[in-house]
Design a protein around this motif. Structure first.
Motif, mmCIF file in Angstrom:
data_model
loop_
_atom_site.group_PDB
_atom_site.id
_atom_site.type_symbol
_atom_site.label_atom_id
_atom_site.label_comp_id
_atom_site.label_asym_id
_atom_site.label_seq_id
_atom_site.Cartn_x
_atom_site.Cartn_y
_atom_site.Cartn_z
ATOM 1 N N ASN A 217 1.003 -1.214 -0.065
ATOM 2 C CA ASN A 217 0.051 0.043 0.019
ATOM 3 C C ASN A 217 0.979 1.256 0.044
ATOM 4 O O ASN A 217 2.013 1.389 0.591
ATOM 5 C CB ASN A 217 -0.840 0.074 1.132
ATOM 6 C CG ASN A 217 -1.522 -1.264 1.415
ATOM 7 O OD1 ASN A 217 -1.223 -2.080 2.451
ATOM 8 N ND2 ASN A 217 -2.269 -1.935 0.570
ATOM 9 N N PRO A 218 0.456 2.293 -0.640
ATOM 10 C CA PRO A 218 1.079 3.423 -0.877
ATOM 11 C C PRO A 218 1.303 4.341 0.441
ATOM 12 O O PRO A 218 0.409 4.156 1.470
ATOM 13 C CB PRO A 218 0.787 4.212 -1.696
ATOM 14 C CG PRO A 218 -0.736 3.988 -1.817
ATOM 15 C CD PRO A 218 -0.883 2.480 -1.585
ATOM 16 N N ASP A 272 -2.539 -10.215 4.141
ATOM 17 C CA ASP A 272 -1.920 -11.249 3.658
ATOM 18 C C ASP A 272 -0.597 -10.715 3.044
ATOM 19 O O ASP A 272 0.168 -11.764 2.404
ATOM 20 C CB ASP A 272 -2.813 -11.878 2.706
ATOM 21 C CG ASP A 272 -2.770 -11.322 1.396
ATOM 22 O OD1 ASP A 272 -2.614 -9.980 1.204
ATOM 23 O OD2 ASP A 272 -3.529 -11.792 0.406
ATOM 24 N N SER A 273 -0.094 -9.483 2.960
ATOM 25 C CA SER A 273 1.092 -8.936 2.316
ATOM 26 C C SER A 273 1.635 -8.032 3.453
ATOM 27 O O SER A 273 2.670 -7.508 2.596
ATOM 28 C CB SER A 273 0.753 -8.126 1.018
ATOM 29 O OG SER A 273 -0.088 -8.792 0.113
ATOM 30 N N ASP A 274 1.654 -8.744 4.620
ATOM 31 C CA ASP A 274 2.489 -7.987 5.566
ATOM 32 C C ASP A 274 4.036 -8.520 5.589
ATOM 33 O O ASP A 274 4.170 -9.816 6.174
ATOM 34 C CB ASP A 274 1.815 -8.390 6.837
ATOM 35 C CG ASP A 274 2.469 -7.480 8.058
ATOM 36 O OD1 ASP A 274 3.535 -7.109 8.045
ATOM 37 O OD2 ASP A 274 1.773 -7.133 9.020
ATOM 38 N N SER A 275 5.047 -7.692 5.361
ATOM 39 C CA SER A 275 6.297 -7.984 5.142
ATOM 40 C C SER A 275 7.168 -8.040 6.685
ATOM 41 O O SER A 275 8.261 -8.216 6.646
ATOM 42 C CB SER A 275 6.860 -7.822 4.050
ATOM 43 O OG SER A 275 7.026 -6.084 4.311
ATOM 44 N N ILE A 298 -7.153 -9.340 5.195
ATOM 45 C CA ILE A 298 -7.382 -8.638 4.108
ATOM 46 C C ILE A 298 -6.387 -8.955 3.016
ATOM 47 O O ILE A 298 -5.124 -8.623 3.407
ATOM 48 C CB ILE A 298 -7.213 -7.161 4.497
ATOM 49 C CG1 ILE A 298 -8.329 -6.849 5.765
ATOM 50 C CG2 ILE A 298 -7.314 -6.231 3.709
ATOM 51 C CD1 ILE A 298 -9.690 -7.146 5.272
ATOM 52 N N ARG A 299 -6.943 -9.436 1.809
ATOM 53 C CA ARG A 299 -5.817 -9.120 0.682
ATOM 54 C C ARG A 299 -5.120 -8.181 0.231
ATOM 55 O O ARG A 299 -5.985 -7.172 0.402
ATOM 56 C CB ARG A 299 -6.607 -9.781 -0.432
ATOM 57 C CG ARG A 299 -6.875 -11.547 -0.221
ATOM 58 C CD ARG A 299 -7.660 -12.031 -1.573
ATOM 59 N NE ARG A 299 -8.923 -11.443 -2.023
ATOM 60 C CZ ARG A 299 -10.037 -11.693 -1.563
ATOM 61 N NH1 ARG A 299 -10.071 -12.757 -0.964
ATOM 62 N NH2 ARG A 299 -11.102 -11.004 -1.943
ATOM 63 N N ASN A 300 -3.938 -8.104 -0.207
ATOM 64 C CA ASN A 300 -3.294 -6.994 -0.304
ATOM 65 C C ASN A 300 -2.967 -5.918 0.490
ATOM 66 O O ASN A 300 -2.773 -4.585 0.169
ATOM 67 C CB ASN A 300 -3.766 -6.241 -1.872
ATOM 68 C CG ASN A 300 -2.752 -5.773 -2.693
ATOM 69 O OD1 ASN A 300 -1.687 -6.211 -2.863
ATOM 70 N ND2 ASN A 300 -2.765 -4.650 -3.180
ATOM 71 N N LEU A 301 -3.234 -6.239 1.633
ATOM 72 C CA LEU A 301 -2.919 -5.227 3.095
ATOM 73 C C LEU A 301 -1.501 -5.360 3.545
ATOM 74 O O LEU A 301 -1.216 -6.578 3.876
ATOM 75 C CB LEU A 301 -4.112 -5.551 3.855
ATOM 76 C CG LEU A 301 -3.732 -4.503 5.135
ATOM 77 C CD1 LEU A 301 -3.610 -2.842 5.041
ATOM 78 C CD2 LEU A 301 -5.019 -4.859 6.208
ATOM 79 N N GLY A 302 -0.808 -4.502 3.836
ATOM 80 C CA GLY A 302 0.767 -4.592 4.452
ATOM 81 C C GLY A 302 0.444 -4.558 5.947
ATOM 82 O O GLY A 302 -0.366 -5.120 6.508
ATOM 83 N N HIS A 303 1.368 -3.734 6.529
ATOM 84 C CA HIS A 303 1.711 -3.895 8.026
ATOM 85 C C HIS A 303 0.902 -2.474 8.636
ATOM 86 O O HIS A 303 0.936 -2.436 9.831
ATOM 87 C CB HIS A 303 3.080 -3.700 8.230
ATOM 88 C CG HIS A 303 3.476 -3.891 10.012
ATOM 89 N ND1 HIS A 303 2.966 -5.220 10.459
ATOM 90 C CD2 HIS A 303 3.964 -3.121 10.721
ATOM 91 C CE1 HIS A 303 3.282 -5.246 11.642
ATOM 92 N NE2 HIS A 303 3.858 -3.944 11.810
ATOM 93 N N LYS A 304 0.099 -1.700 8.046
ATOM 94 C CA LYS A 304 -0.532 -0.725 8.496
ATOM 95 C C LYS A 304 -2.040 -0.667 8.448
ATOM 96 O O LYS A 304 -2.682 0.087 7.757
ATOM 97 C CB LYS A 304 0.131 0.617 7.838
ATOM 98 C CG LYS A 304 1.645 0.637 8.271
ATOM 99 C CD LYS A 304 1.622 1.122 9.839
ATOM 100 C CE LYS A 304 1.498 2.287 10.468
ATOM 101 N NZ LYS A 304 1.502 2.567 11.521
ATOM 102 N N PRO A 305 -2.704 -1.418 9.117
ATOM 103 C CA PRO A 305 -4.283 -1.399 8.880
ATOM 104 C C PRO A 305 -4.824 -0.128 9.745
ATOM 105 O O PRO A 305 -5.833 0.264 9.176
ATOM 106 C CB PRO A 305 -4.639 -2.542 9.629
ATOM 107 C CG PRO A 305 -3.536 -3.304 10.378
ATOM 108 C CD PRO A 305 -2.273 -2.750 9.496
ATOM 109 N N ASP A 306 -3.968 0.278 10.653
ATOM 110 C CA ASP A 306 -4.505 1.601 11.201
ATOM 111 C C ASP A 306 -4.455 2.832 10.475
ATOM 112 O O ASP A 306 -5.438 3.455 10.435
ATOM 113 C CB ASP A 306 -3.432 1.895 12.448
ATOM 114 C CG ASP A 306 -2.175 1.792 12.072
ATOM 115 O OD1 ASP A 306 -1.707 1.297 10.748
ATOM 116 O OD2 ASP A 306 -1.099 2.152 12.981
#
Length: 347
Positions: A217-218, A272-275, A298-306
């Motif tokens: 995510n940007p 699912d894309s949290d590195s 959540i598909r295509n979500l990284g480490h910042k759901p906040d």
């Protein structure tokens, strides 16, 4: 008198150059740290929690509040702004809120060695809550804050109205930690590194490092200016952060078997894309260990759901508060918004 050998002379000159360079870096670090502090001054109050003080922003309970108090716990390398920026506007007029700089982070004092692990920091947060008259709250923890939220629920179940975990780090994982964490937390070399090289190196990677945390995510354009991640690069905060991270794996290895004792309503949101953390270990582990918890992938979500899926996090908090919320529908909406994200990490 015998003349020094060319080799010995060269060694002495080299040592002198290194000493001068380190002294210059230390002086520059002190000046730059002051600039950072001037740019991001305290925004809240200092709360005495028993011999030391935590910096926190307290939003009193509004008239007509429809939610219980909310306590937000930031992750590693962060401060209270990381949670206050996305969530405070969303809950103004709806709930009492407490955003806390964890011990030794942001503008909070470190306290004793008990705060080197999540259980000590959980106790500090409980003390801050009591000081503000908050007897029970929904605890929201992001990343490293997830380990503290879980520890809070174990130590203070009567104060835990519910739990929302956002990309949490809560279980043991394969492998180790980044080399600079291990180096910085050592007794002698660590302070030297923190006071000379860490800040210039960290500033050079602030944007790329943030991009890696958010990817795919940007990164929001104003993220660095509004959440002040540069505060962690100050020598004291940098070392405290390193100690936290270095102690996390042995701590969660010891404490995770107790997670089934947690009985509070719980929602876990993960991508699912949290590195940064391995969601199938941490988030799935929590869902397995806490009976009745709900895991939202959540598909295509990284480490910042906040920051990236704030609406979904708000809905999760509402559900934990007992409101009738369809999290599956909220998750589907979040996924649709992220489907095209493909920001890269160059770290």
């Amino acid at each position: 008198m015998l003349a020094q050998s060319p080799v010995r002379t060269a060694v002495i000159i080299l040592i002198a150059i290194i000493v001068v360079l380190l002294a210059a870096l230390a002086a520059w670090t002190r000046l730059k740290a002051r600039e950072i502090e001037a740019l991001y001054p305290p925004t809240g109050e200092m709360i005495d929690v028993g011999g030391y003080k935590l910096h926190a922003v307290h939003v009193p309970r509004p008239v007509g509040a429809d939610l219980p108090p909310l306590v937000f716990i930031h992750g590693a390398s962060g401060n209270l702004l990381d949670q206050a920026v996305p969530f405070r506007p969303r809950f103004e007029g709806r709930a009492e809120m407490l955003f806390i700089d964890r011990p030794g982070h942001g503008w909070s004092e470190r306290g004793g060695t008990a705060n080197d692990t999540p259980d000590g920091q959980a106790d500090a947060i409980a003390a801050a809550m009591k000081a503000k008259g908050i007897s029970s709250a929904i605890i929201i923890g992001h990343s490293f804050g997830g380990a503290i939220a879980a520890s809070f629920a174990l130590a203070h179940p009567q104060m835990t109205a519910g739990l929302v975990f956002l990309a949490p780090a809560t279980h043991s994982w394969p492998g180790g930690i980044a080399w600079y964490y291990g180096l910085t937390q050592t007794p002698l070399i660590g302070p030297l590194f923190a006071n000379t090289l860490a800040l210039p190196a960290g500033l050079s990677r602030l944007e790329s490092g943030s991009a890696c945390v958010f990817a795919p995510n940007p990164t929001p354009g104003d993220y660095i200016s509004t959440t002040a991640p540069a505060l962690v690069l100050r020598p004291g905060a940098f070392r405290n952060n390193a100690i936290d991270v270095a102690n996390l794996k042995p701590y969660v290895t010891r404490i995770a078997p107790r997670y089934p004792e947690i009985k509070s309503p719980t929602v876990i949101i993960t991508g699912d894309s949290d590195s940064v953390v391995l969601a199938h270990i941490h988030s799935e582990g929590l869902a397995r260990d806490i009976e009745g918890s709900e895991l939202v992938w959540i598909r295509n979500l990284g480490h910042k759901p906040d920051h990236v899926t704030t609406d979904l996090a708000v809905r999760a908090i509402e559900k934990v508060a007992g409101k009738d919320v369809d999290l599956k529908a909220a998750a589907a909406t979040a996924e649709a918004a992220l489907a095209a994200d493909d920001a890269s990490c160059q770290g």
